[in-house]
Motif scaffolding. Structure first.
Motif, PDB file in Angstrom:
ATOM      1  N   ALA A 171       0.126 -34.245 -32.786  1.00 29.93           N
ATOM      2  CA  ALA A 171      -1.073 -34.909 -32.281  1.00 29.93           C
ATOM      3  C   ALA A 171      -2.322 -34.069 -32.519  1.00 29.93           C
ATOM      4  CB  ALA A 171      -0.924 -35.206 -30.793  1.00 29.93           C
ATOM      5  N   LEU A 172      -3.400 -34.740 -32.891  1.00 31.49           N
ATOM      6  CA  LEU A 172      -4.717 -34.123 -33.022  1.00 31.49           C
ATOM      7  C   LEU A 172      -5.726 -34.981 -32.268  1.00 31.49           C
ATOM      8  CD1 LEU A 172      -4.805 -33.091 -36.802  1.00 31.49           C
ATOM      9  CD2 LEU A 172      -4.677 -31.566 -34.815  1.00 31.49           C
ATOM     10  N   PRO A 173      -6.449 -34.386 -31.332  1.00 31.81           N
ATOM     11  CA  PRO A 173      -6.323 -33.006 -30.871  1.00 31.81           C
ATOM     12  C   PRO A 173      -5.009 -32.780 -30.115  1.00 31.81           C
ATOM     13  CG  PRO A 173      -7.776 -34.214 -29.419  1.00 31.81           C
ATOM     14  CD  PRO A 173      -7.478 -35.131 -30.572  1.00 31.81           C
ATOM     15  N   LYS A 174      -4.768 -31.542 -29.791  1.00 39.51           N
ATOM     16  CA  LYS A 174      -3.551 -31.197 -29.067  1.00 39.51           C
ATOM     17  C   LYS A 174      -3.547 -31.887 -27.702  1.00 39.51           C
ATOM     18  CE  LYS A 174      -1.022 -27.096 -27.456  1.00 39.51           C
ATOM     19  NZ  LYS A 174      -1.061 -25.604 -27.410  1.00 39.51           N
ATOM     20  N   PRO A 175      -2.403 -32.444 -27.287  1.00 40.36           N
ATOM     21  CA  PRO A 175      -2.344 -33.114 -25.983  1.00 40.36           C
ATOM     22  C   PRO A 175      -2.756 -32.205 -24.831  1.00 40.36           C
ATOM     23  CG  PRO A 175      -0.427 -33.691 -27.280  1.00 40.36           C
ATOM     24  CD  PRO A 175      -1.140 -32.610 -28.036  1.00 40.36           C
ATOM     25  N   LYS A 176      -3.422 -32.804 -23.879  1.00 36.63           N
ATOM     26  CA  LYS A 176      -3.881 -32.086 -22.690  1.00 36.63           C
ATOM     27  C   LYS A 176      -2.946 -32.302 -21.510  1.00 36.63           C
ATOM     28  CE  LYS A 176      -8.140 -31.572 -19.940  1.00 36.63           C
ATOM     29  NZ  LYS A 176      -9.544 -32.069 -19.816  1.00 36.63           N
ATOM     30  N   PHE A 177      -2.304 -33.478 -21.471  1.00 35.43           N
ATOM     31  CA  PHE A 177      -1.438 -33.844 -20.357  1.00 35.43           C
ATOM     32  C   PHE A 177      -0.120 -34.435 -20.855  1.00 35.43           C
ATOM     33  CE2 PHE A 177      -5.852 -34.745 -18.971  1.00 35.43           C
ATOM     34  CZ  PHE A 177      -5.953 -33.839 -17.922  1.00 35.43           C
ATOM     35  N   ILE A 178       0.934 -34.230 -20.057  1.00 35.42           N
ATOM     36  CA  ILE A 178       2.221 -34.896 -20.252  1.00 35.42           C
ATOM     37  C   ILE A 178       2.563 -35.586 -18.935  1.00 35.42           C
ATOM     38  CG2 ILE A 178       4.693 -34.615 -20.699  1.00 35.42           C
ATOM     39  CD1 ILE A 178       3.949 -32.053 -22.272  1.00 35.42           C
ATOM     40  N   ILE A 179       2.912 -36.866 -19.011  1.00 32.93           N
ATOM     41  CA  ILE A 179       3.231 -37.649 -17.815  1.00 32.93           C
ATOM     42  C   ILE A 179       4.744 -37.669 -17.593  1.00 32.93           C
ATOM     43  CG2 ILE A 179       2.920 -39.843 -16.642  1.00 32.93           C
ATOM     44  CD1 ILE A 179       0.314 -38.344 -17.457  1.00 32.93           C
ATOM     45  N   LEU A 180       5.152 -37.421 -16.353  1.00 35.21           N
ATOM     46  CA  LEU A 180       6.561 -37.468 -15.967  1.00 35.21           C
ATOM     47  C   LEU A 180       6.699 -38.349 -14.731  1.00 35.21           C
ATOM     48  CD1 LEU A 180       7.269 -33.635 -16.266  1.00 35.21           C
ATOM     49  CD2 LEU A 180       7.817 -35.387 -17.964  1.00 35.21           C
ATOM     50  N   ASN A 181       7.779 -39.103 -14.655  1.00 29.14           N
ATOM     51  CA  ASN A 181       7.990 -40.016 -13.532  1.00 29.14           C
ATOM     52  C   ASN A 181       9.486 -40.181 -13.303  1.00 29.14           C
ATOM     53  OD1 ASN A 181       7.863 -43.618 -13.202  1.00 29.14           O
ATOM     54  ND2 ASN A 181       7.867 -42.099 -11.582  1.00 29.14           N
ATOM     55  N   PHE A 182      10.006 -39.414 -12.328  1.00 29.66           N
ATOM     56  CA  PHE A 182      11.429 -39.499 -11.998  1.00 29.66           C
ATOM     57  C   PHE A 182      11.606 -39.418 -10.488  1.00 29.66           C
ATOM     58  CE2 PHE A 182      11.162 -37.373 -16.167  1.00 29.66           C
ATOM     59  CZ  PHE A 182      11.831 -38.310 -16.931  1.00 29.66           C
ATOM     60  N   PRO A 183      12.451 -40.281  -9.908  1.00 32.93           N
ATOM     61  CA  PRO A 183      13.150 -41.404 -10.518  1.00 32.93           C
ATOM     62  C   PRO A 183      12.155 -42.378 -11.160  1.00 32.93           C
ATOM     63  CG  PRO A 183      14.014 -40.982  -8.323  1.00 32.93           C
ATOM     64  CD  PRO A 183      12.766 -40.171  -8.465  1.00 32.93           C
ATOM     65  N   HIS A 184      12.585 -42.938 -12.282  1.00 34.17           N
ATOM     66  CA  HIS A 184      11.653 -43.604 -13.173  1.00 34.17           C
ATOM     67  C   HIS A 184      11.459 -45.083 -12.863  1.00 34.17           C
ATOM     68  CE1 HIS A 184      10.370 -45.193 -17.208  1.00 34.17           C
ATOM     69  NE2 HIS A 184       9.599 -44.134 -17.113  1.00 34.17           N
ATOM     70  N   ASN A 185      10.231 -45.506 -12.953  1.00 29.62           N
ATOM     71  CA  ASN A 185       9.871 -46.922 -12.909  1.00 29.62           C
ATOM     72  C   ASN A 185       9.359 -47.291 -14.297  1.00 29.62           C
ATOM     73  OD1 ASN A 185       8.947 -49.492 -12.311  1.00 29.62           O
ATOM     74  ND2 ASN A 185       7.190 -48.801 -11.105  1.00 29.62           N
ATOM     75  N   PRO A 186      10.030 -48.214 -15.010  1.00 29.88           N
ATOM     76  CA  PRO A 186      10.953 -49.228 -14.495  1.00 29.88           C
ATOM     77  C   PRO A 186      12.437 -48.936 -14.670  1.00 29.88           C
ATOM     78  CG  PRO A 186      10.303 -49.821 -16.713  1.00 29.88           C
ATOM     79  CD  PRO A 186       9.579 -48.542 -16.396  1.00 29.88           C
ATOM     80  N   THR A 187      12.821 -47.900 -15.404  1.00 29.90           N
ATOM     81  CA  THR A 187      14.213 -47.799 -15.861  1.00 29.90           C
ATOM     82  C   THR A 187      15.185 -47.244 -14.832  1.00 29.90           C
ATOM     83  OG1 THR A 187      14.002 -45.551 -16.752  1.00 29.90           O
ATOM     84  CG2 THR A 187      13.352 -47.375 -18.208  1.00 29.90           C
ATOM     85  N   THR A 188      14.696 -46.659 -13.748  1.00 31.53           N
ATOM     86  CA  THR A 188      15.487 -46.008 -12.693  1.00 31.53           C
ATOM     87  C   THR A 188      16.068 -44.670 -13.134  1.00 31.53           C
ATOM     88  OG1 THR A 188      17.766 -46.868 -13.030  1.00 31.53           O
ATOM     89  CG2 THR A 188      16.185 -48.328 -11.932  1.00 31.53           C
ATOM     90  N   VAL A 189      15.722 -44.186 -14.309  1.00 32.11           N
ATOM     91  CA  VAL A 189      16.304 -42.958 -14.861  1.00 32.11           C
ATOM     92  C   VAL A 189      16.004 -41.767 -13.949  1.00 32.11           C
ATOM     93  CG1 VAL A 189      16.062 -41.288 -16.754  1.00 32.11           C
ATOM     94  CG2 VAL A 189      16.339 -43.720 -17.245  1.00 32.11           C
ATOM     95  N   THR A 190      17.013 -40.914 -13.789  1.00 31.60           N
ATOM     96  CA  THR A 190      16.887 -39.714 -12.961  1.00 31.60           C
ATOM     97  C   THR A 190      16.965 -38.464 -13.821  1.00 31.60           C
ATOM     98  OG1 THR A 190      19.279 -39.705 -12.566  1.00 31.60           O
ATOM     99  CG2 THR A 190      17.887 -40.835 -10.946  1.00 31.60           C
ATOM    100  N   THR A 191      16.494 -37.359 -13.246  1.00 28.37           N
ATOM    101  CA  THR A 191      16.539 -36.102 -13.975  1.00 28.37           C
ATOM    102  C   THR A 191      16.971 -34.974 -13.048  1.00 28.37           C
ATOM    103  OG1 THR A 191      15.338 -34.722 -15.560  1.00 28.37           O
ATOM    104  CG2 THR A 191      14.134 -35.392 -13.586  1.00 28.37           C
ATOM    105  N   THR A 192      16.943 -33.740 -13.573  1.00 31.63           N
ATOM    106  CA  THR A 192      17.418 -32.575 -12.833  1.00 31.63           C
ATOM    107  C   THR A 192      16.351 -31.497 -12.812  1.00 31.63           C
ATOM    108  OG1 THR A 192      18.330 -31.476 -14.783  1.00 31.63           O
ATOM    109  CG2 THR A 192      19.765 -33.050 -13.622  1.00 31.63           C
ATOM    110  N   LEU A 193      16.548 -30.525 -11.937  1.00 37.28           N
ATOM    111  CA  LEU A 193      15.649 -29.384 -11.875  1.00 37.28           C
ATOM    112  C   LEU A 193      15.683 -28.587 -13.177  1.00 37.28           C
ATOM    113  CD1 LEU A 193      13.678 -27.604 -10.322  1.00 37.28           C
ATOM    114  CD2 LEU A 193      15.646 -26.484  -9.241  1.00 37.28           C
ATOM    115  N   ASN A 194      16.810 -28.598 -13.845  1.00 35.54           N
ATOM    116  CA  ASN A 194      16.936 -27.903 -15.120  1.00 35.54           C
ATOM    117  C   ASN A 194      15.920 -28.435 -16.137  1.00 35.54           C
ATOM    118  OD1 ASN A 194      18.424 -26.167 -17.099  1.00 35.54           O
ATOM    119  ND2 ASN A 194      18.885 -28.149 -18.023  1.00 35.54           N
ATOM    120  N   PHE A 195      15.757 -29.756 -16.172  1.00 37.55           N
ATOM    121  CA  PHE A 195      14.764 -30.334 -17.082  1.00 37.55           C
ATOM    122  C   PHE A 195      13.361 -29.902 -16.685  1.00 37.55           C
ATOM    123  CE2 PHE A 195      11.602 -33.702 -17.738  1.00 37.55           C
ATOM    124  CZ  PHE A 195      11.568 -33.717 -19.119  1.00 37.55           C
TER     125      PHE A 195
END
Length: 404
Positions: A171-195
């Protein structure tokens, strides 16, 4: 007359409006629509919280302007909630802010910290505001596919990390933000502290901010517990996290949420809010304070309601011929469209499901291109209504097979 409104023109047509219009037409025609389309809790706010609102609202001193960043006791309760739940400490003055709901707070945050032309990386599918809050603020969104195990709804962590790394590199320019959403809407996907630890390490190395949304942190089942990004070492250097009382306490209409984390970002939001609002009605803030401080145990009953509905829906829809996988979190089921309907796409399937089976769901494509092939079912109807919906599904599938 100049009617060129650049920000509004950056917003696409709202796909969910198609279903909403059909739903309204059907109800005006006297049809009984079983509505799974919106994540709008149907249960009452617990009585002790309502009682506190009433008690506080009767005091005239609480009818005046409030504080835009939230009354101190609410910010203190927010920080204590994190300390109890995640063993993480925040300063109520500089690292926490109360918001008028999670969604509104998220938009205000984007306005506060985004420069025109900034790049934001957003996993897709996504809750639309996660992208469009930043679009409205003048940013550009770089989407990456959200990879997950379709049987367990667990995040495929290494695949997402690799996709994010590629997006950051390209990406140009370099990304400033990354969005995370867990447990996820709409997919219900879950994650771990390791991630979270891996993504925090990456963000610190690259100088990128992480924005974590844990709106469904409390709505978990079968022993799964939602981690916070702030349990990862070094997260305060790069991250903020948002939460809402809407789902946990059935307080959707109250519009109470909050954001915590990196003090530079939080203080930017505090300053922005000081210019554009006077904060929530003080009695609402007091009631939210006691909810977080004294009544977290009431959440368990609300979660159990969703668990029972989830199980009834999975079983009854399966018996009707629509086999769905069981999520571990959120108030949703991310439902793969039955095979005979795959070619028509999620929007057309949702339209037919509404008009022919009298069931309203949200088409997956409304959450982004990678949501195609699925619909989101919100667990906002009681068990009796869910079973009736299953009967409608069975009749609908049988009719399609006979006519197909």
């Amino acid at each position: 007359m100049n009617t060129h409104f650049e920000r509004i023109e950056r917003l696409p047509d709202y796909i969910f409006a198609v279903i909403n219009d059909l739903k309204l037409q059907a109800r005006r025609a006297g049809e009984d629509i079983i509505d799974f389309s919106m994540g709008n809790p149907d249960g009452p706010t617990p009585k002790p919280i309502v009682d506190k609102l009433i008690e506080t609202a009767r005091k005239p001193k609480n009818h005046r302007y409030s504080i835009s960043k939230g009354i101190y006791r609410l910010r203190e309760a927010i920080c204590n909630w994190y300390a109890r739940r995640y063993n993480v400490s925040f300063d109520p003055e500089t690292e926490a802010v109360a918001t008028m709901g999670s969604k509104e707070g998220y938009v205000h945050f984007a306005q506060a910290v985004t420069n025109v032309g900034d790049v934001v990386v957003v996993p897709d599918p996504t809750y639309p505001i996660h992208s469009y809050a930043f679009v409205l603020a003048g940013a550009n969104v770089r989407k990456v596919r959200l990879p997950f195990n379709p049987s367990t709804f667990e995040l495929e962590e290494e695949k997402l990390l690799e996709s994010i790394k590629v997006a950051v590199k390209e990406a140009l320019p370099k990304p400033k933000f990354i969005i995370l959403n867990f447990p996820h809407n709409p997919t219900t996907v879950t994650t771990t502290l390791n991630f979270y630890q891996k993504i925090v390490d990456f963000a610190r190395k690259e100088g990128i901010f992480l924005i974590s949304d844990i709106a469904y942190a409390d709505i978990t089942f079968d022993g799964y517990k939602t981690p916070s990004i702030f349990q990862a070492e070094g997260a305060k250097e790069v991250a903020v996290e948002s939460f809402t009382l809407s789902k946990s306490f059935n307080m959707a209409g109250w519009r109470v949420g909050f954001m915590v984390g990196n003090r530079v970002l939080i203080q930017a939001l505090q300053k922005y809010k000081s210019w554009i609002d006077y904060g929530m009605f003080t009695p609402i803030q007091v009631a939210a304070t006691v909810a977080l401080r004294d009544y977290s145990y009431l959440v368990e009953e609300i979660v159990e309601t969703y668990r029972k509905r989830r199980d009834v829906l999975i079983e009854s829809f399966g018996n009707a011929g629509w086999h769905l996988e069981k999520p571990k979190a959120t108030m949703f089921v991310w439902a793969k469209i039955p095979e005979p309907f795959q070619k028509m796409g999620s929007l057309e399937f949702s339209k037919r499901l509404l008009t022919e089976a009298h069931i309203a769901v949200s088409p997956g494509v409304g959450f982004g291109p990678y949501g195609e092939g699925y619909v989101r079912i919100a667990l906002i109807e009681n068990e009796k209504r869910i079973r009736q919906a299953a009967k409608n599904v069975k009749k609908f599938l049988k009719g399609f097979k006979n006519n197909g």
